[in-house]
Write a protein that holds these residues in place. Structure first.
Motif, short mmCIF file in Angstrom:
data_model
loop_
_atom_site.label_atom_id
_atom_site.label_comp_id
_atom_site.label_asym_id
_atom_site.label_seq_id
_atom_site.Cartn_x
_atom_site.Cartn_y
_atom_site.Cartn_z
N ALA A 445 -2.34 19.80 -10.79
CA ALA A 445 -3.90 19.22 -10.97
C ALA A 445 -3.41 17.75 -11.37
O ALA A 445 -4.20 16.82 -10.76
N GLU A 446 -2.70 17.49 -12.19
CA GLU A 446 -2.80 15.98 -12.83
C GLU A 446 -2.18 15.25 -11.68
O GLU A 446 -2.55 14.04 -11.48
N LEU A 447 -1.14 15.61 -10.77
CA LEU A 447 -0.69 14.81 -9.57
C LEU A 447 -1.79 14.51 -8.62
O LEU A 447 -1.41 13.82 -7.84
N PHE A 448 -2.60 15.51 -8.45
CA PHE A 448 -3.77 15.19 -7.51
C PHE A 448 -4.80 14.25 -8.13
O PHE A 448 -5.44 13.82 -7.34
N ILE A 449 -4.89 14.10 -9.58
CA ILE A 449 -5.90 13.24 -10.10
C ILE A 449 -5.38 11.98 -10.51
O ILE A 449 -6.02 11.01 -10.21
N SER A 450 -4.53 12.09 -11.47
CA SER A 450 -4.12 10.89 -12.23
C SER A 450 -3.44 9.72 -11.52
O SER A 450 -4.29 8.63 -11.40
N PRO A 451 -2.44 9.84 -10.84
CA PRO A 451 -1.92 8.75 -10.06
C PRO A 451 -3.01 8.29 -8.79
O PRO A 451 -3.01 6.86 -8.56
N LEU A 452 -3.60 9.48 -8.47
CA LEU A 452 -4.49 9.14 -7.26
C LEU A 452 -5.86 8.28 -7.86
O LEU A 452 -6.40 7.47 -7.19
N GLY A 453 -6.06 8.58 -9.11
CA GLY A 453 -7.31 7.98 -9.80
C GLY A 453 -6.98 6.41 -10.16
O GLY A 453 -7.92 5.61 -9.59
N LEU A 454 -5.62 6.09 -10.46
CA LEU A 454 -5.16 4.83 -10.52
C LEU A 454 -5.30 4.18 -9.25
O LEU A 454 -5.82 3.00 -9.12
N SER A 455 -4.87 4.61 -7.92
CA SER A 455 -4.90 4.23 -6.79
C SER A 455 -6.45 3.74 -6.59
O SER A 455 -6.76 2.73 -5.66
N PHE A 456 -7.31 5.04 -6.81
CA PHE A 456 -8.58 4.76 -6.54
C PHE A 456 -9.44 3.50 -7.14
O PHE A 456 -10.13 2.63 -6.29
N VAL A 457 -9.04 3.51 -8.37
CA VAL A 457 -9.63 2.15 -8.96
C VAL A 457 -9.05 0.94 -8.67
O VAL A 457 -9.78 -0.31 -8.34
N SER A 458 -7.75 0.91 -8.11
CA SER A 458 -7.28 -0.48 -7.48
C SER A 458 -7.75 -0.76 -6.13
O SER A 458 -7.94 -1.82 -5.94
N LYS A 459 -8.36 0.22 -5.59
CA LYS A 459 -8.93 0.23 -4.11
C LYS A 459 -10.59 -0.44 -4.53
O LYS A 459 -10.98 -1.46 -3.77
N VAL A 460 -11.01 0.07 -5.38
CA VAL A 460 -12.46 -0.31 -5.48
C VAL A 460 -12.90 -1.36 -6.35
O VAL A 460 -13.98 -2.11 -6.34
N ALA A 461 -11.88 -1.54 -7.12
CA ALA A 461 -12.06 -2.62 -8.23
C ALA A 461 -12.09 -4.26 -7.76
O ALA A 461 -11.38 -4.77 -6.88
N PRO A 462 -13.30 -5.04 -8.33
CA PRO A 462 -13.16 -6.37 -7.86
C PRO A 462 -12.04 -7.05 -8.29
O PRO A 462 -11.31 -6.82 -9.32
N LYS A 463 -11.53 -7.89 -7.39
CA LYS A 463 -10.20 -8.45 -7.81
C LYS A 463 -9.96 -9.33 -8.92
O LYS A 463 -9.04 -9.50 -9.50
N LEU A 465 -11.45 -8.48 -11.66
CA LEU A 465 -11.71 -7.66 -12.75
C LEU A 465 -10.81 -6.45 -12.70
O LEU A 465 -11.03 -5.11 -13.10
N LEU A 466 -9.48 -6.50 -12.19
CA LEU A 466 -8.69 -5.65 -12.11
C LEU A 466 -8.18 -4.84 -13.60
O LEU A 466 -8.29 -3.67 -13.70
N GLY A 467 -8.06 -5.81 -14.60
CA GLY A 467 -7.48 -5.18 -15.78
C GLY A 467 -8.81 -4.51 -16.55
O GLY A 467 -8.60 -3.40 -16.93
N LEU A 468 -9.95 -5.07 -16.28
CA LEU A 468 -11.18 -4.49 -16.94
C LEU A 468 -11.26 -3.07 -16.26
O LEU A 468 -11.44 -2.08 -16.92
N CYS A 469 -11.21 -3.04 -14.97
CA CYS A 469 -11.60 -1.72 -14.38
C CYS A 469 -10.46 -0.61 -14.46
O CYS A 469 -10.67 0.40 -14.59
#
Length: 526
Positions: A445-463, A465-469
């Motif tokens: 479950a963690e491998l489906f969520i945690s690294p992919l969550g980090l990837s998702f944030v990097s996709k949607v974050a304004p450039k 505000l990367l650190g903030l997001c």
């Protein structure tokens, strides 16, 4: 690594020291607070919950600092140094007594605050740098055409999975350190490890200080446990008191030594980071050099897109809260379960914390292969996160069914010698396989969520505000960690299958909500 940005592995190796310290604390903190200060499960898990909440909520502060100063790398280095200083304080072995607990416990909490703040400066900002690596990677690929860009974009999810796997190598090693050092130091002093003895020693010390006699069953048990080490428990109270204090001092000093290993791990991470610093991009600095003029219509469209991206980010963050609340029970109620309900004659309860990072290292590449197959490519990042919540529910379904069928009462009743005799408790304890099955499903479950969550944030974050997001993602983890005390509360007061069934229900509900949002999230991230 071939096909991925340069610097990915260096960034992961820089994070291994932080993971080492993290898993040391994950394995020992609750049990250490109980054994050192004689704290109850609820108080110890309350401190643990506040500490882990602080680690992640302060990542939001660290992200703001890095975004405003545009100095990610110095912020990261400062975080490693502050964490190391906190571990130095924890490494000092001082026997806790009724005379010094009023300052020693606050000092310990201050050291935990330092570690949490250092982690806040470090963690999210390093993840932001990894996200920027893939932004730059995609920009370069776009120069070679749409096919090259599509190929580059397909590398982001597996890239974060690789990053996640490598940083867990530190977590795989860490849980063995404290038990080994503690057992070694006990052996040097002619003693042996026993999970039940510290609590009994504290009970005896409290009975002497308060004048309230210890229950005969407890006296018999403490006498039996010392006898198993070929040590006679004195009948004279002053000598017995000294023996209990001596055992606690030696027992906890070995754990203090493990914090020295955490200091060394921080310094190794700092060395790797400084040596590799030139390979890492600086997210905010790239954005600050851009100067583009937009029409009013373009600005309105960009504002609308930004809102949609932020709405999507916060929707996933809410799901993340409930995942991390469920997952990080590994350091609270699951650690207590390993201590109280599992036969730990072969391995102490802290060692079982290594099962999770072991499965991370073992399963990352098979899951990456699964995602890369024709079938796996059909699943978007949001859909994978929803599946991960379902798998987490399966882990707790297993625990619910097992504990219900075993007829386990609440932990308070199971560990009370006046209600459950030592012989009955020993006969009823579960085999280690129960923890292995639970950690297997939770790690998937963690491998489906945690690294992919980090990837998702990097996709949607304004450039800009990367650190903030990335800090917001960790802030969601903080909120989940702030709720951790609820698990041990249920674990202590109710039959424990009820505790696990609550987490199962939360994970199932989160999966359903996530599936309802999937199509919208997929549109936003296209």
């Amino acid at each position: 690594m071939k096909g991925h940005p340069k610097g990915l592995i260096a960034a992961a190796l820089s994070n291994m020291g932080e993971r080492f310290g993290y898993y040391i604390m994950n394995a020992v903190l609750v049990l250490f607070l109980c054994s050192k200060f004689g704290l109850s499960n609820s108080v110890a898990t309350g401190i643990y919950s506040a500490f882990y909440c602080g680690i992640y909520i302060l990542s939001l502060v660290g992200g703001i600092i890095a975004d405003r100063t545009q100095n990610y790398k110095t912020t990261i280095q400062s975080g490693l140094l502050v964490m190391a200083a906190g571990y130095v304080i924890l490494a000092i072995p001082i026997l806790a007594t009724s005379g010094n607990i009023n300052w020693l416990l606050p000092l310990t909490c201050f050291a935990l605050l330092m570690i949490a703040f250092g982690n806040g400066l470090f963690k999210g900002n390093l993840q932001a740098i990894v996200g920027q690596m893939y932004d730059n990677f995609e920009i370069e690929a776009a120069k070679h055409g749409p096919e090259a860009l599509a190929e580059a974009k397909s590398k982001r999810d597996p890239g974060f999975q690789i990053f996640y796997m490598f940083i867990n190598v530190g977590g795989l090693i860490a849980p063995f350190v404290a038990p080994l050092l503690r057992s070694w130091w006990l052996g040097v002093n002619g003693m042996a490890y026993n999970a039940d003895l510290p609590a009994l020693c504290h009970q005896y010390i409290t009975s002497i200080e308060t004048g309230v006699a210890m229950a005969p069953e407890a006296i018999a048990k403490i006498t039996e446990l010392f006898g198993s080490m070929n040590i006679t428990f004195p009948t004279e109270s002053a000598a017995a008191l000294a023996q209990c204090q001596s055992y606690l001092d030696v027992f906890n000093t070995g754990v203090h030594y493990s914090f020295i290993a955490s200091v060394a791990a921080m310094l190794i991470s700092l060395t790797i980071f400084v040596a590799s610093k030139k390979k890492f991009p600086t997210p905010a600095k790239k954005v600050s050099t851009e100067s583009v003029t937009y029409t009013a219509e373009e600005k309105a469209a960009m504002a609308k897109e930004l809102k949609q991206r932020l709405y999507a980010l916060f929707a996933v963050l809410i799901i993340a809260v409930f995942f991390w609340w469920s997952f990080h029970q590994n350091g609270t109620s699951m650690s207590l379960f390993a201590r109280d309900f599992v036969n730990t004659s072969l391995f102490p309860p802290e060692v079982w914390q290594a099962v999770n990072p072991f499965f991370v290292c073992l399963l990352t590449f098979p899951i990456m292969w699964l995602f890369a197959t024709k079938w796996g490519r059909k699943f978007s990042t949001p859909r994978k996160i929803a599946i991960g919540m379902g798998i987490a529910a399966i882990a707790y379904l297993f625990m619910t069914v097992f504990c219900k069928s075993a007829g386990y009462p609440s932990a308070a009743d199971f560990t009370n010698p006046e209600i459950t005799t030592a012989a009955d408790a020993a006969a009823a304890k579960a085999g280690a396989w129960v923890l292995i099955v639970y950690y297997f499903f939770m790690t998937v479950a963690e491998l489906f969520i945690s690294p992919l969550g980090l990837s998702f944030v990097s996709k949607v974050a304004p450039k800009n505000l990367l650190g903030l997001c990335q800090g917001l993602w960790l802030g969601a983890t903080a909120v989940g960690n702030g709720l951790l005390w609820i698990g041990p509360l249920m674990y202590t007061k109710f039959p424990i299958w009820i505790c696990w069934s609550v987490f199962m229900g939360v994970c199932l509900l989160s999966m359903i909500v996530m599936l309802c949002m999937v199509k919208w999230l997929e549109r936003v991230t296209q």
